[in-house]
Design a protein around this motif. Structure first.
Motif, PDB file in Angstrom:
ATOM      1  N   GLN D 264     -13.329   5.225   5.035  1.00 31.06           N
ATOM      2  CA  GLN D 264     -13.919   6.745   4.931  1.00 31.06           C
ATOM      3  C   GLN D 264     -13.075   7.677   5.603  1.00 31.06           C
ATOM      4  OE1 GLN D 264     -16.339   3.894   5.250  1.00 31.06           O
ATOM      5  NE2 GLN D 264     -16.112   4.382   2.956  1.00 31.06           N
ATOM      6  N   GLY D 265     -11.990   7.373   6.614  1.00 33.15           N
ATOM      7  CA  GLY D 265     -11.188   8.137   7.114  1.00 33.15           C
ATOM      8  C   GLY D 265     -11.213   7.869   8.424  1.00 33.15           C
ATOM      9  N   PHE D 266     -10.884   8.853   9.137  1.00 29.41           N
ATOM     10  CA  PHE D 266     -10.636   9.161  10.622  1.00 29.41           C
ATOM     11  C   PHE D 266     -11.770   9.531  11.535  1.00 29.41           C
ATOM     12  CE2 PHE D 266      -6.769   7.907   8.857  1.00 29.41           C
ATOM     13  CZ  PHE D 266      -5.887   7.253   9.827  1.00 29.41           C
ATOM     14  N   HIS D 267     -12.325   9.074  12.324  1.00 27.22           N
ATOM     15  CA  HIS D 267     -13.521   9.487  13.252  1.00 27.22           C
ATOM     16  C   HIS D 267     -13.317   9.817  14.531  1.00 27.22           C
ATOM     17  CE1 HIS D 267     -14.970   8.371   8.985  1.00 27.22           C
ATOM     18  NE2 HIS D 267     -14.400   7.071   9.266  1.00 27.22           N
ATOM     19  N   ASP D 268     -13.701  10.912  14.951  1.00 26.80           N
ATOM     20  CA  ASP D 268     -13.546  11.187  16.535  1.00 26.80           C
ATOM     21  C   ASP D 268     -14.982  11.480  16.808  1.00 26.80           C
ATOM     22  OD1 ASP D 268     -10.894  12.417  15.614  1.00 26.80           O
ATOM     23  OD2 ASP D 268     -10.840  11.757  17.798  1.00 26.80           O
ATOM     24  N   ALA D 269     -15.155  11.112  18.116  1.00 31.24           N
ATOM     25  CA  ALA D 269     -16.591  11.432  18.817  1.00 31.24           C
ATOM     26  C   ALA D 269     -16.966  12.781  18.560  1.00 31.24           C
ATOM     27  CB  ALA D 269     -16.566  10.881  20.292  1.00 31.24           C
ATOM     28  N   PRO D 270     -18.168  13.152  18.434  1.00 28.70           N
ATOM     29  CA  PRO D 270     -18.924  14.259  18.582  1.00 28.70           C
ATOM     30  C   PRO D 270     -18.505  15.021  20.105  1.00 28.70           C
ATOM     31  CG  PRO D 270     -20.666  12.722  18.267  1.00 28.70           C
ATOM     32  CD  PRO D 270     -19.420  11.699  18.815  1.00 28.70           C
ATOM     33  N   LEU D 271     -18.734  16.119  20.279  1.00 30.11           N
ATOM     34  CA  LEU D 271     -18.313  16.852  21.305  1.00 30.11           C
ATOM     35  C   LEU D 271     -19.286  16.850  22.554  1.00 30.11           C
ATOM     36  CD1 LEU D 271     -17.793  20.522  19.783  1.00 30.11           C
ATOM     37  CD2 LEU D 271     -16.118  18.755  20.380  1.00 30.11           C
ATOM     38  N   LEU D 272     -18.959  16.840  23.547  1.00 31.84           N
ATOM     39  CA  LEU D 272     -19.962  16.846  24.662  1.00 31.84           C
ATOM     40  C   LEU D 272     -21.124  17.638  24.417  1.00 31.84           C
ATOM     41  CD1 LEU D 272     -17.683  16.609  27.710  1.00 31.84           C
ATOM     42  CD2 LEU D 272     -19.064  14.905  27.049  1.00 31.84           C
ATOM     43  N   ASN D 273     -22.374  17.196  24.608  1.00 29.17           N
ATOM     44  CA  ASN D 273     -23.300  17.552  23.989  1.00 29.17           C
ATOM     45  C   ASN D 273     -24.309  18.670  24.657  1.00 29.17           C
ATOM     46  OD1 ASN D 273     -24.766  17.719  21.339  1.00 29.17           O
ATOM     47  ND2 ASN D 273     -26.354  16.404  22.092  1.00 29.17           N
ATOM     48  N   PHE D 274     -23.986  18.629  25.994  1.00 27.88           N
ATOM     49  CA  PHE D 274     -24.841  19.298  27.065  1.00 27.88           C
ATOM     50  C   PHE D 274     -24.101  20.250  28.095  1.00 27.88           C
ATOM     51  CE2 PHE D 274     -27.449  18.209  31.099  1.00 27.88           C
ATOM     52  CZ  PHE D 274     -28.541  19.094  30.712  1.00 27.88           C
ATOM     53  N   PHE D 275     -24.615  21.392  28.460  1.00 26.49           N
ATOM     54  CA  PHE D 275     -23.748  22.318  29.165  1.00 26.49           C
ATOM     55  C   PHE D 275     -23.180  21.592  30.701  1.00 26.49           C
ATOM     56  CE2 PHE D 275     -26.612  24.229  32.323  1.00 26.49           C
ATOM     57  CZ  PHE D 275     -27.787  24.129  31.753  1.00 26.49           C
ATOM     58  N   MET D 276     -24.476  20.799  31.159  1.00 25.27           N
ATOM     59  CA  MET D 276     -23.873  20.295  32.360  1.00 25.27           C
ATOM     60  C   MET D 276     -22.933  19.274  32.261  1.00 25.27           C
ATOM     61  SD  MET D 276     -27.341  20.218  34.397  1.00 25.27           S
ATOM     62  CE  MET D 276     -28.114  21.793  34.837  1.00 25.27           C
TER      63      MET D 276
END
Lengths: 337, 337, 337, 337
Positions: D264-276
């Motif tokens: 399906q392609g190349f996959h990176d992790a989502p962004l850090l999800n929390f301001f802290m």
């Protein structure tokens, strides 16, 4: 003055080269040879050229150069024949799978003063060419270590494997040529490992699908090649060269330059999946370089000697993978020089 | 059946379109019109086509479609003339810099049943087209926010600026078209700011070199456009669309896909620096789409109405930048629909 | 219940581990041993712990575990001594540079039922750990080919080189451990090449600065390691694992996550340049893992046997580089199992 | 000399600041105030500090500085009270949601000679700080256009929205502060659009979830801010600054630095999800900067005046979004100066 081309073989790669000729200023396609192919008729219509026999092309006054796109086992004969006929020759790699036959062919090229270029298309990829130009311009200082990661999306058909000469002569040979080109020094020692990991049938046919090779030159420069016949994510073609003052690398090419982001993460397109799509620009550039060398009377950018040397490295790699020993190539390298 | 083209104007963009026609299956270039240009002779030689007057092309039985590459102030007249002559028309943007003139022209197109496509080339860029296809396929859900970052490597010549209609009508107009295309809903409100930051001479000519625009649709979708006439690092062309389930973005295109690393860090090539290099594939694809629409009798991918609507957004942006007020476009949008 | 630690050696790496202990819940630093160091006093002040002799720590009732950060040639002795004293031991790699000494030490560990962890910090790098977790979760199917690119910013001081055991035992040993960890199968065959390319003095000291290694397991899985003692662009630490259904890779870490663009192109920061900066999180995580294993009574994440096996691979690589032959490790691997 | 801190409020952000104090050399946490919280007890245990009432802290001789982490509506009162008590004050943003109240508070700060820092944590993010340092070092010449893309992973709870002051005062306020910091010149004009696209309930509460803002300074520099309360791919925090000689940008931070590739392609992790998590380093650095300013007697890096100015921009943006008109801030800016 226009250089007049004939293409021998109207198959997939013959069509690629015909398209390339049509794009080169000062080049004209005058004839296509392929006795049985409907593809020949399509090409004749599209480019307004003749369909002729190989004999007729050999005898023709209006053909300056031939592009050999016939089956591998005809290459050496055709090179010799057209050198004797005084035509310039562009030949798809390999000249032959047998180094003795290649050497005999080179002897004929030498005796006839033939002008022969062998089609290692990757040297003409714009990114790889830019990488090489940067090295030549001194951007990374003296070259030390070359890393070539080269993986096919999938293995070729079994019957192709049988006649291919094996992974080292069929697939790694491109990397051997790139390594020689980038190391800037002839290879002296070859070490290789090869396994069957993706499909046992490949092993049953006497071939491998996964290989790693270390090449070493007299001054100790090294290249490492890693190959696989299976990369689910596309046609993986990367180069990285470490020098004394820096590194230069060429990235893969994706099918599209867009990115998705969703709760699972960030998603890029797979790589271009087919060698003809990946190397479209390279195929056009190599024919342009051949035409330019003919026009200028300058040296062929890649000679049949380069083809021989890459084949010798392939043979040495196979021998190393089978014996577990480093194979030295010094004497052979001297012969080529 | 072959669609027979004439190109009006043998300048830079005329040559781009002639090359595109030569690459499209089922399209042929039969005539080029440009009374004074050596470029016309070169094109006639290269593509084996005639040099004719515009009158002769208008009267010709062997021309199905014209590609208008003449100066902007001739576009509307030529569109009307060739619609009346029953030829299909591909016209470089803009139809005219004056919306009243464009509306009058559209009236003629309507009365004659003319088939007219306006050349907003960016919609045909392979990456932008892939991005749009992904949105249409539902990959990011409903579109919410569009971000268009669009910067030229440098400002055009002063005399071009004088006749260009200003940054919003000349440069941002491409982004207005992209925003409409991507928002999937007509724009209702325009807010803009514009400044002179790169060259005071541009201000002296009555134009701006730096602008930001916010567009808003009836349902509250928004697009933001950021423009500058100066980007030292190349031709900066990025799009990002945020939807309810994800985001999709298109990256810039670098001059080469290689990277250096040294003690100062990692270095990539600048961006492709010229609109013709950056959008080579787009120019070829838009002519192919025009030819395909003619062949199939299907709707024009981009109409003169699209050209009008983008121009109305440009006028509104200029008005907002001058007045400091949001400009509403509802009535006008209804007229266009 | 709190695990009470003593750190042996207040040098650079001892300070790293003291800081890690301070961050672990349920861990306390009670003593530091370093008779001559001002660093010991600084640590005692900062963490509120005692300065004690090694003898005193060995006899202490209030110490559960020691962290050995003394010179390499004392490691094996100290491991044996503290195993006999009934303390858990975390020891910086290597246990010893001589495999016979390591085997003897392992025998003592076995007889005493000692709990010993060896500090191959890279397994605890968050990115590498995420990569391993992905493999273990089946994300790429069966592992086929591992690529380890590992380059130091610069060579260590000459006197360190002299006592380091050479590049394979000092630098590549980390990659040998990673390869074993990632291949998921013991290595059976080692092939290596090594050169002196960055500094002839390194060669004069009997060592190499540039090396490539191919490892192969019984089932044909392969790992390739490429090392250099000089990377002008920072500490280069990359891993890539190809499996039957995909690939997973870990990227380098730059000194900052910003990018410049100017007329020369796009510029990223160099890599983090120092192993302690690059592996800060890894050092903290490995001590946390050690403390967790002590608390839970679970198996040590990395044993002294792992240390031995990596050292055997280093010895084999050196032998291969010197002999030009593949070196087989089967019998030894069985001994370790 | 050690600076002795008390933290007011043992909630989530209070704990963040306590951890930061523990990491700063020359800083000590002596008291925590939170009458009802179990968190206060946990903090007292962990850091060996007292639990005290706010009154006791106000009267204490052993407290040099307080960190205000109580609810927003107590901030201005507490700032005034501790300024009068002669303590230095670090206050979480905002000082108050009402500019009149903030101005009154600033008057007290002025009269008492109080030392007050407001916690706009983003200025201390290492990447953003590196970006700012690069601008200050002249790497991109004069600043022209600032682009701030700032999206939350999801909207806050409805009851938080009700008391938050709305998206401009709660979320965009960080971007207003960053824009001021990066533009290097006070904002003169604000234009904004705001919609409800992600959740109609947010609209029912009188707030927006999607907004775009254009800021303009006297010399014509511009900043554009694009906000959304929903980014499925994580906490999206990007900055890009265009200057006369180049551009500098700060990238997002992913949850891990690894990449998958498959069909399906190349996959990176989502962004850090929390301001802290995203701003961990920033929270530590801002307390260190506060402590350093106290120690050195140097100017506060971010003043209560900065807090007021950002709030005025938020008010202006809301007014512009409601009125459809550009809002000018000149007089107000002069008051602040």
């Amino acid at each position: 003055m226009t250089t007049r081309f004939a293409v021998l073989g109207a198959g997939r790669i013959g069509q690629v080269h015909a398209r390339a000729i049509a794009q080169v200023d000062g080049a004209a396609l005058v004839a296509i040879a392929d006795p049985i192919s409907a593809a020949a008729e399509a090409m004749a219509t599209k480019y307004g050229c003749d369909i002729r026999s190989i004999d007729a092309i050999e005898a023709a006054d209006d053909v300056d150069a031939v592009v050999i796109c016939t089956p591998t086992d005809t290459h050496a004969d055709l090179i010799e024949r057209f050198c004797r006929a005084g035509k310039a020759v562009f030949c798809e790699k390999p000249v032959d799978l047998d180094t003795a036959r290649v050497r005999a062919c080179l002897q004929v090229v030498k005796e006839t003063g033939g002008r022969v270029m062998v089609g290692f298309n990757r040297r003409f990829d714009p990114d790889f060419a830019a990488l090489k130009a940067a090295i030549d311009a001194g951007r990374i200082g003296k070259v030390e270590m070359v890393t070539l990661i080269s993986r096919d999306p999938g293995a070729p058909p079994y019957d192709y494997i049988t006649s291919s000469g094996g992974i080292f002569r069929d697939m790694t040979i491109h990397d051997f040529d790139m390594a020689r080109w980038l190391l800037g020094e002839e290879v002296e020692t070859v070490m290789a490992q090869a396994s069957v990991l993706t499909d046992p049938k490949i092993g049953a046919l006497g071939d491998f699908d996964s290989a790693n090779v270390i090449l070493r030159t007299a001054s100790g420069r090294q290249a490492i090649i890693t190959n696989s016949r299976r990369a689910t994510y596309g046609y993986d073609q990367r180069i990285e060269v470490l020098g004394e003052t820096g590194m230069v690398s060429a990235r893969n090419q994706h099918a599209a330059n867009i990115q998705f982001a969703d709760a699972q993460g960030f998603h890029d397109a797979p790589l271009l999946n087919f060698f003809m799509t990946r190397y479209t620009a390279a195929y056009a550039a190599e024919i342009a370089a051949f035409a330019a060398a003919l026009r200028d009377g300058s040296a062929m950018p890649i000679t049949a000697g380069d083809g021989l040397r890459a084949l010798e490295l392939a043979d040495a790699a196979l021998q190393s993978a089978q014996s577990g020993q480093a194979v030295r190539l010094v004497a052979s390298a001297q012969k080529v020089a």
